[in-house]
Design a protein around this motif. Structure first.
Motif, PDB file in Angstrom:
ATOM      1  N   ALA A  49       0.845  -1.203   0.000  1.00  0.00           N
ATOM      2  CA  ALA A  49       0.000   0.000   0.000  1.00  0.00           C
ATOM      3  C   ALA A  49       0.876   1.249   0.000  1.00  0.00           C
ATOM      4  O   ALA A  49       2.024   1.226   0.430  1.00  0.00           O
ATOM      5  CB  ALA A  49      -0.900   0.008   1.229  1.00  0.00           C
ATOM      6  N   GLY A  50       0.310   2.320  -0.471  1.00  0.00           N
ATOM      7  CA  GLY A  50       1.021   3.588  -0.455  1.00  0.00           C
ATOM      8  C   GLY A  50       1.730   3.855  -1.766  1.00  0.00           C
ATOM      9  O   GLY A  50       1.865   2.992  -2.622  1.00  0.00           O
ATOM     10  N   ASP A  51       2.163   5.098  -1.888  1.00  0.00           N
ATOM     11  CA  ASP A  51       2.863   5.545  -3.076  1.00  0.00           C
ATOM     12  C   ASP A  51       4.290   5.910  -2.668  1.00  0.00           C
ATOM     13  O   ASP A  51       4.502   6.920  -2.004  1.00  0.00           O
ATOM     14  CB  ASP A  51       2.136   6.758  -3.667  1.00  0.00           C
ATOM     15  CG  ASP A  51       2.723   7.201  -4.984  1.00  0.00           C
ATOM     16  OD1 ASP A  51       3.402   6.389  -5.641  1.00  0.00           O
ATOM     17  OD2 ASP A  51       2.503   8.368  -5.360  1.00  0.00           O
ATOM     18  N   VAL A  52       5.229   5.065  -3.017  1.00  0.00           N
ATOM     19  CA  VAL A  52       6.628   5.289  -2.652  1.00  0.00           C
ATOM     20  C   VAL A  52       7.275   6.154  -3.720  1.00  0.00           C
ATOM     21  O   VAL A  52       7.438   5.723  -4.854  1.00  0.00           O
ATOM     22  CB  VAL A  52       7.381   3.951  -2.498  1.00  0.00           C
ATOM     23  CG1 VAL A  52       8.837   4.197  -2.173  1.00  0.00           C
ATOM     24  CG2 VAL A  52       6.714   3.087  -1.439  1.00  0.00           C
ATOM     25  N   LYS A  53       7.624   7.377  -3.342  1.00  0.00           N
ATOM     26  CA  LYS A  53       8.245   8.302  -4.296  1.00  0.00           C
ATOM     27  C   LYS A  53       9.760   8.321  -4.139  1.00  0.00           C
ATOM     28  O   LYS A  53      10.488   8.375  -5.098  1.00  0.00           O
ATOM     29  CB  LYS A  53       7.678   9.701  -4.104  1.00  0.00           C
ATOM     30  CG  LYS A  53       6.212   9.789  -4.451  1.00  0.00           C
ATOM     31  CD  LYS A  53       5.717  11.206  -4.310  1.00  0.00           C
ATOM     32  CE  LYS A  53       4.242  11.269  -4.371  1.00  0.00           C
ATOM     33  NZ  LYS A  53       3.567  11.472  -5.511  1.00  0.00           N
TER      34      LYS A  53
END
Length: 169
Positions: free
Chosen positions: A37-41
């Motif tokens: 989950a989540g958006d790893v930038k």
């Protein structure tokens, strides 16, 4: 090796978790695990090193050097179940790794923390507290029956990660 954490809603979760854990424990090279989950930038701007002095931990730190060299902030933490809430906590076990990192042009700060609970959950909580976008840790596996019976820091982190985790065994 780069792998993703299995989605807990996946009907084949057990199989996928076994594959990820098996690769992380048996892979002779570092494994970078990404949370489902989540958006790893960004990865490694703020890195948290989970230090326990083990061979796997030392290898994970060495394997992470290319990422750590580009970090803005590197935090080394060791959890101590024997420290008291009120007394001073001995920081000297971390001086060696901090000096070693400095010789590789990685400035790090270190602390020993007290926990009376699960170290894996304490690591995940501390990663959030310091704003880490990378957790570096050694990976240790037990026999399957012992993992199911005893749990373990590696399994707790793999199941609950919210940031990428670089492991070595």
């Amino acid at each position: 090796m780069v792998l993703g954490q299995p989605d807990p809603r996946d009907p084949e979760l057990a199989l996928r978790r076994d594959i990820v854990e098996g690769v992380a424990v048996r892979n002779p090279r570092p494994t970078l695990l990404f949370p489902y989950a989540g958006d790893v930038k960004d990865v490694g701007r703020t890195a948290l090193i989970a230090w326990d002095g083990s061979h796997g931990c030392a290898r994970a730190v060495a394997d992470a050097l290319p990422l750590l060299a580009g970090s803005r902030d590197v935090v080394v933490v060791q959890f101590d179940r024997g420290a008291s809430y009120t007394g001073p906590i001995d920081q000297t076990p971390l001086l060696g790794v901090v000096r070693w990192l400095a010789r590789h042009k990685v400035e790090a700060r270190a602390s020993v923390r007290f926990t009376d609970g699960d170290i894996g959950n304490a690591l995940l909580s501390h990663a959030c507290d310091v704003g880490a976008d990378l957790l570096v840790m050694g990976c240790w596996g037990h026999a399957r029956w012992a993992q199911r019976l005893l749990g373990g820091t590696t399994r707790t982190v793999m199941e609950g990660m919210t940031v990428p985790v670089l492991t070595s065994h």
